[in-house]
Design a protein around this motif. Structure first.
Motif, PDB file in Angstrom:
ATOM      1  N   GLU A 146       0.844  -1.191   0.000  1.00  0.00           N
ATOM      2  CA  GLU A 146       0.000   0.000   0.000  1.00  0.00           C
ATOM      3  C   GLU A 146       0.879   1.240   0.000  1.00  0.00           C
ATOM      4  O   GLU A 146       1.930   1.271   0.636  1.00  0.00           O
ATOM      5  CB  GLU A 146      -0.978   0.019   1.179  1.00  0.00           C
ATOM      6  CG  GLU A 146      -0.357   0.245   2.519  1.00  0.00           C
ATOM      7  CD  GLU A 146      -1.382   0.337   3.642  1.00  0.00           C
ATOM      8  OE1 GLU A 146      -2.396   1.060   3.504  1.00  0.00           O
ATOM      9  OE2 GLU A 146      -1.158  -0.315   4.665  1.00  0.00           O
TER      10      GLU A 146
ATOM     11  N   ALA B 133      -2.151   4.295   3.009  1.00  0.00           N
ATOM     12  CA  ALA B 133      -3.336   4.640   2.227  1.00  0.00           C
ATOM     13  C   ALA B 133      -4.633   4.067   2.808  1.00  0.00           C
ATOM     14  O   ALA B 133      -5.667   4.734   2.779  1.00  0.00           O
ATOM     15  CB  ALA B 133      -3.159   4.176   0.788  1.00  0.00           C
ATOM     16  N   LEU B 134      -4.596   2.841   3.322  1.00  0.00           N
ATOM     17  CA  LEU B 134      -5.816   2.262   3.901  1.00  0.00           C
ATOM     18  C   LEU B 134      -6.252   3.032   5.143  1.00  0.00           C
ATOM     19  O   LEU B 134      -7.450   3.233   5.376  1.00  0.00           O
ATOM     20  CB  LEU B 134      -5.613   0.784   4.231  1.00  0.00           C
ATOM     21  CG  LEU B 134      -5.478  -0.140   3.018  1.00  0.00           C
ATOM     22  CD1 LEU B 134      -5.073  -1.545   3.469  1.00  0.00           C
ATOM     23  CD2 LEU B 134      -6.766  -0.169   2.211  1.00  0.00           C
TER      24      LEU B 134
ATOM     25  N   GLN C 115      -7.827   6.288   3.910  1.00  0.00           N
ATOM     26  CA  GLN C 115      -9.178   6.074   3.375  1.00  0.00           C
ATOM     27  C   GLN C 115     -10.210   5.918   4.485  1.00  0.00           C
ATOM     28  O   GLN C 115     -11.322   6.412   4.377  1.00  0.00           O
ATOM     29  CB  GLN C 115      -9.206   4.846   2.473  1.00  0.00           C
ATOM     30  CG  GLN C 115     -10.585   4.595   1.885  1.00  0.00           C
ATOM     31  CD  GLN C 115     -10.603   3.461   0.896  1.00  0.00           C
ATOM     32  OE1 GLN C 115      -9.762   3.399   0.030  1.00  0.00           O
ATOM     33  NE2 GLN C 115     -11.550   2.573   1.038  1.00  0.00           N
ATOM     34  N   SER C 116      -9.846   5.236   5.562  1.00  0.00           N
ATOM     35  CA  SER C 116     -10.841   4.972   6.610  1.00  0.00           C
ATOM     36  C   SER C 116     -10.924   6.061   7.678  1.00  0.00           C
ATOM     37  O   SER C 116     -11.964   6.215   8.307  1.00  0.00           O
ATOM     38  CB  SER C 116     -10.567   3.621   7.273  1.00  0.00           C
ATOM     39  OG  SER C 116      -9.388   3.677   8.044  1.00  0.00           O
TER      40      SER C 116
ATOM     41  N   SER D 247     -11.190  12.219   6.600  1.00  0.00           N
ATOM     42  CA  SER D 247     -12.309  12.675   5.787  1.00  0.00           C
ATOM     43  C   SER D 247     -11.869  13.865   4.930  1.00  0.00           C
ATOM     44  O   SER D 247     -11.362  14.846   5.460  1.00  0.00           O
ATOM     45  CB  SER D 247     -13.465  13.097   6.696  1.00  0.00           C
ATOM     46  OG  SER D 247     -14.417  13.828   5.976  1.00  0.00           O
TER      47      SER D 247
ATOM     48  N   PHE E  50     -10.347  -2.868  -2.488  1.00  0.00           N
ATOM     49  CA  PHE E  50      -9.335  -1.813  -2.464  1.00  0.00           C
ATOM     50  C   PHE E  50      -8.556  -1.728  -3.767  1.00  0.00           C
ATOM     51  O   PHE E  50      -7.411  -1.302  -3.792  1.00  0.00           O
ATOM     52  CB  PHE E  50      -8.408  -2.022  -1.263  1.00  0.00           C
ATOM     53  CG  PHE E  50      -9.153  -2.058   0.038  1.00  0.00           C
ATOM     54  CD1 PHE E  50      -9.793  -0.937   0.523  1.00  0.00           C
ATOM     55  CD2 PHE E  50      -9.257  -3.243   0.752  1.00  0.00           C
ATOM     56  CE1 PHE E  50     -10.507  -0.976   1.708  1.00  0.00           C
ATOM     57  CE2 PHE E  50      -9.971  -3.297   1.941  1.00  0.00           C
ATOM     58  CZ  PHE E  50     -10.608  -2.157   2.423  1.00  0.00           C
TER      59      PHE E  50
ATOM     60  N   LEU F 200      -6.092   1.021  -4.861  1.00  0.00           N
ATOM     61  CA  LEU F 200      -5.499   1.590  -3.650  1.00  0.00           C
ATOM     62  C   LEU F 200      -4.298   0.764  -3.196  1.00  0.00           C
ATOM     63  O   LEU F 200      -3.284   1.310  -2.782  1.00  0.00           O
ATOM     64  CB  LEU F 200      -6.541   1.659  -2.533  1.00  0.00           C
ATOM     65  CG  LEU F 200      -6.131   2.386  -1.265  1.00  0.00           C
ATOM     66  CD1 LEU F 200      -5.811   3.837  -1.550  1.00  0.00           C
ATOM     67  CD2 LEU F 200      -7.224   2.291  -0.219  1.00  0.00           C
TER      68      LEU F 200
END
Length: 163
Positions: free
Chosen positions: A20, A99-100, A103-104, A107, A156, A159
């Motif tokens: 990632e 990156a993960l 993303q989570s 915001s 994903f 991503l």
């Protein structure tokens, strides 16, 4: 365990799952926040925050700092990715976030940090499964790896890169 690689031990087996990218996070009001993408030169002389040395990501970030002429902050180290993000939001330095996680947890509308691509997404970390070589559960672990890779591919895509 599911962990960042590499794990160096003769007693464990490793299955790579995916890579990632690491994204650069800066405070919303930092001058670099207005750029679309950053190059190595943009980070020369900048303070970079990292997790403590107990994490593999720490060594990766310190090596990057040495390569590009950035300053790894040693007076403040994060104990979690959330802590790194919050210190970055307070303009204590820049940080690289997976990156993960971005993303989570970050915001785009109300984010406390600006997240920027760096090196075209080529700065990555590898994630894999690690277990004791003598474990009797190799087949089960291989099945877990198959499921993890399928989820990474399906949910994903674009991503992460499945390995």
């Amino acid at each position: 365990i599911l962990t960042q690689l590499p794990v160096r031990s003769a007693d464990v087996a490793v299955l790579r799952l995916f890579r990632e990218p690491l994204k650069l996070a800066v405070a919303q009001d930092h001058p670099l926040a207005r750029k679309r993408a950053l190059q190595d030169d943009d980070l020369a002389g900048q303070d970079i925050l990292a997790l403590s040395s107990a994490y593999l990501l720490h060594d990766q970030i310190v090596a990057l700092c040495e390569e590009i002429g950035a300053n790894p902050r040693q007076d403040y180290e994060g104990t979690s990715l959330d802590a790194l993000r919050q210190m970055t939001a307070l303009d204590m330095g820049l940080s690289f976030l997976p990156a993960l996680y971005v993303q989570s947890e970050v915001s785009p509308e109300t984010g406390d940090v600006a997240v920027l691509p760096f090196r075209g997404g080529r700065l990555t970390r590898s994630i894999g499964l690690v277990w004791r070589r003598r474990s009797a559960h190799r087949e089960t672990i291989e099945r877990i790896a198959e499921v993890a890779r399928a989820v990474a591919r399906d949910r994903f895509k674009g991503l992460v890169t499945v390995e």
